[in-house]
Write a protein that holds these residues in place. Structure first.
Motif, short mmCIF file in Angstrom:
data_model
loop_
_atom_site.label_atom_id
_atom_site.label_comp_id
_atom_site.label_asym_id
_atom_site.label_seq_id
_atom_site.Cartn_x
_atom_site.Cartn_y
_atom_site.Cartn_z
N ARG A 1 0.84 -1.21 0.00
CA ARG A 1 0.00 0.00 0.00
C ARG A 1 0.87 1.26 0.00
O ARG A 1 0.61 2.22 -0.72
N ARG A 2 1.91 1.24 0.82
CA ARG A 2 2.82 2.39 0.88
C ARG A 2 3.48 2.61 -0.48
O ARG A 2 3.55 3.74 -0.96
N LEU A 3 3.94 1.54 -1.10
CA LEU A 3 4.58 1.66 -2.43
C LEU A 3 3.59 2.20 -3.47
O LEU A 3 3.95 3.06 -4.28
N LEU A 4 2.37 1.70 -3.44
CA LEU A 4 1.35 2.17 -4.39
C LEU A 4 1.05 3.65 -4.18
O LEU A 4 0.87 4.40 -5.14
N LEU A 5 1.01 4.08 -2.92
CA LEU A 5 0.78 5.50 -2.64
C LEU A 5 1.94 6.36 -3.14
O LEU A 5 1.72 7.45 -3.68
N GLU A 6 3.16 5.87 -2.98
CA GLU A 6 4.32 6.61 -3.48
C GLU A 6 4.29 6.72 -4.99
O GLU A 6 4.55 7.78 -5.56
N PHE B 1 1.53 0.97 -21.67
CA PHE B 1 1.78 1.34 -20.28
C PHE B 1 0.49 1.28 -19.47
O PHE B 1 0.45 0.71 -18.38
N LEU B 2 -0.58 1.85 -20.03
CA LEU B 2 -1.86 1.88 -19.31
C LEU B 2 -2.42 0.47 -19.12
O LEU B 2 -3.01 0.16 -18.08
N THR B 3 -2.22 -0.39 -20.10
CA THR B 3 -2.67 -1.79 -19.98
C THR B 3 -1.90 -2.49 -18.87
O THR B 3 -2.48 -3.22 -18.06
N GLN B 4 -0.61 -2.22 -18.80
CA GLN B 4 0.22 -2.84 -17.76
C GLN B 4 -0.14 -2.32 -16.36
O GLN B 4 0.07 -3.02 -15.37
N MET B 5 -0.66 -1.11 -16.28
CA MET B 5 -1.01 -0.52 -14.99
C MET B 5 -2.35 -1.01 -14.45
O MET B 5 -2.63 -0.85 -13.27
N LYS B 6 -3.18 -1.60 -15.30
CA LYS B 6 -4.53 -2.01 -14.87
C LYS B 6 -4.54 -2.86 -13.60
O LYS B 6 -5.33 -2.59 -12.70
N SER C 1 -5.50 -0.10 -6.09
CA SER C 1 -5.29 1.17 -5.41
C SER C 1 -6.08 2.30 -6.06
O SER C 1 -5.82 2.67 -7.20
N ALA C 2 -7.02 2.86 -5.30
CA ALA C 2 -7.79 4.01 -5.80
C ALA C 2 -6.90 5.23 -6.05
O ALA C 2 -7.05 5.90 -7.07
#
Length: 131
Positions: free
Chosen positions: A10-15, A88-93, A99-100
């Motif tokens: 969660r911390r990594l996703l927020l960063e 890139f956007l496909t990889q980020m899905k 993570s909202a």
């Protein structure tokens, strides 16, 4: 990420979200400006070609047709960038689903890609404006 504990993930996703958000907003703003410029250019070109046709200025119309030239030469690099961003956007899905905040920070990129795609479609139509 898969090896991180849930709090660490969660911390990594927020960063990541915090770092991506200003880039996404900047990209979105620039892409929309690009789309607006292409739209305005498209309107001017179509009006000018209509004027030439209505006034039977065939010679000038032919010059404009040649001046427009092959649109693919102009749009190919943009389409390539669009493909990279779409990948890139496909990889980020998967990460967005987790993570909202990350999903919100990616929104600028998604909206920007839509604007660039719209501009490219308009530009591809320029090859037939003078027909």
């Amino acid at each position: 990420m898969t090896e991180a504990s849930p709090p660490e993930a969660r911390r990594l996703l927020l960063e990541i979200a915090a770092e991506l958000q200003p880039l996404g907003i900047d990209f979105q703003n620039r892409a929309r400006k690009f789309e607006t410029t292409v739209l305005e250019t498209d309107q001017i070109m179509r009006s000018y070609v209509t004027f030439l046709k209505e006034n039977d200025l065939r010679e000038q119309l032919e010059k404009e047709r040649q001046a427009i030239g092959p649109v693919e030469e102009v749009t190919a690099p943009l389409a390539e960038a669009e493909t990279v961003l779409s990948t890139f956007l496909t990889q980020m899905k998967p990460l967005e689903a987790m993570s909202a905040p990350l999903r919100n920070s990616i929104r600028g990129f998604r909206d920007g890609v839509k604007a660039v795609s719209s501009a490219i479609r308009m530009m591809r139509g320029w090859g037939t404006i003078a027909d």
